[in-house]
Design an enzyme around this catalytic site. Structure first.
Site, short mmCIF file in Angstrom:
data_model
loop_
_atom_site.label_atom_id
_atom_site.label_comp_id
_atom_site.label_asym_id
_atom_site.label_seq_id
_atom_site.Cartn_x
_atom_site.Cartn_y
_atom_site.Cartn_z
N GLU A 40 0.84 -1.21 -0.01
CA GLU A 40 0.15 0.06 -0.02
C GLU A 40 0.76 1.06 0.04
O GLU A 40 2.03 1.19 0.65
CB GLU A 40 -0.84 -0.07 1.16
N LYS A 111 -9.61 2.24 -1.92
CA LYS A 111 -9.89 1.54 -0.60
C LYS A 111 -11.17 2.02 -0.03
O LYS A 111 -11.25 3.18 0.38
CB LYS A 111 -8.45 1.83 0.50
N CYS A 144 -5.10 -3.50 2.67
CA CYS A 144 -4.71 -3.59 4.11
C CYS A 144 -5.83 -3.74 4.79
O CYS A 144 -6.43 -4.71 4.86
CB CYS A 144 -3.94 -2.20 4.41
C1 ACM Z 1 -3.83 -0.14 7.28
O1 ACM Z 1 -5.06 -0.14 6.66
N1 ACM Z 1 -2.75 0.13 6.67
C2 ACM Z 1 -3.59 -0.58 8.58
#
Ligand code: ACM
Length: 268
Positions: A40, A111, A144
């Site tokens: 990420e 995301k 993530c």
């Molecule tokens: C995250 O979502 N970077 C912990």
């Protein structure tokens, strides 16, 4: 249907986009995988100090230099690549990931479940989850903290994903083990590409947990990196094994679901 997949693990340095792109590119060049996943926000680092910083470091997809660099590396190496970056668009600033192929840009994911201070810098993803058929397999992307919501991987699996590509900047200690269950309950492969190192900025400090990994549909750890190593960890997989959703002769992972009784899951 044997393909080689992998995760690229390293320590991005905050704001050093040129250096981070070069390092990611050189690690990809050394690998002979068909499909690779980068962490990420691999090009910028993670610990933003203000929304202005996130805006300054974000890039258009696919016109920005990070997506263009990944397209160049994908073409040179014949690799499909998934990597996370901050996206600037007329819709907002997103914590996104792109998928590129040897023929160019394929698609992006924004995301959905933002973690902690990401909520201050980024807009929540507004395009949902998508699965891309790249020929050798069907790829689903999540980023993530999306792992914390089992619905993310379930949705991608129901859409037909064989391999979940999971760019990450993990700080909690649970994900690597939890992904075994996510893979078992969906019978898919997952590539979690995490970063390493500690990022300290303006009084804030986060330590990232490394241990990037590939998990199989049976929950087996196919390969896992060290906590601090810089590496592209790869393995050959047989994609077919993610397509058989039978648990035994009487049970099927998807056909046995009873959505009529899952009302709270789908009623907003
Ligand atoms: C995250 O979502 N970077 C912990």
């Amino acid at each position: 249907m044997g393909i080689k997949i992998g995760s690229v693990q390293f320590e991005p340095l905050f704001g050093e986009v040129d250096r981070n792109l070069e390092l990611a590119g050189s690690l990809i060049m050394k690998s002979d995988a068909d499909l690779l996943v980068l962490p990420e926000l691999f090009n910028t680092g993670y610990v933003f100090a203000s929304k202005d910083e996130a805006i300054a470091l974000s890039e258009q997809i696919p016109q920005g230099r990070t997506t263009q660099k990944l397209c160049d590396v994908a073409k040179e190496t014949g690799t499909f690549i998934v990597g996370g970056l901050a996206e600037k668009s007329t819709d907002g600033i997103f914590n996104s990931a792109v998928l590129v192929s040897p023929d160019g840009y394929v698609g992006r994911y924004r995301k959905v479940h933002l973690f902690f201070e990401e909520k201050l810098w980024f807009d929540p993803g507004d395009e949902g989850f998508r699965v891309y058929d790249i020929g050798v397999c069907k790829v689903g992307i999540m980023i993530c903290f999306d792992w914390f919501f089992p619905e993310s991987m379930r949705a991608l699996s129901l859409m037909g994903a064989d391999v979940i590509c999971h760019p990450a900047n993990l700080v909690l200690p649970f994900c690597q083990d939890a992904m075994k269950t996510r893979c078992i309950e969906n019978h898919v492969f997952a590539i979690t590409a995490n970063r390493t190192g500690t990022e300290s900025r303006e009084g804030k400090s986060l330590q990232f947990t490394g241990r990037s990994q590939i998990i199989g549909p049976d929950g087996r750890i196919i390969c896992r990196a060290g906590e601090d190593s810089q590496e592209a960890g790869t393995a050959e997989i047989d994609v077919k094994s993610a397509r058989d959703k039978k648990i035994n002769i009487h049970n099927h992972l998807f056909d046995d679901r009873r959505p009529d009784y899952y009302g709270e899951l789908v009623d907003c």
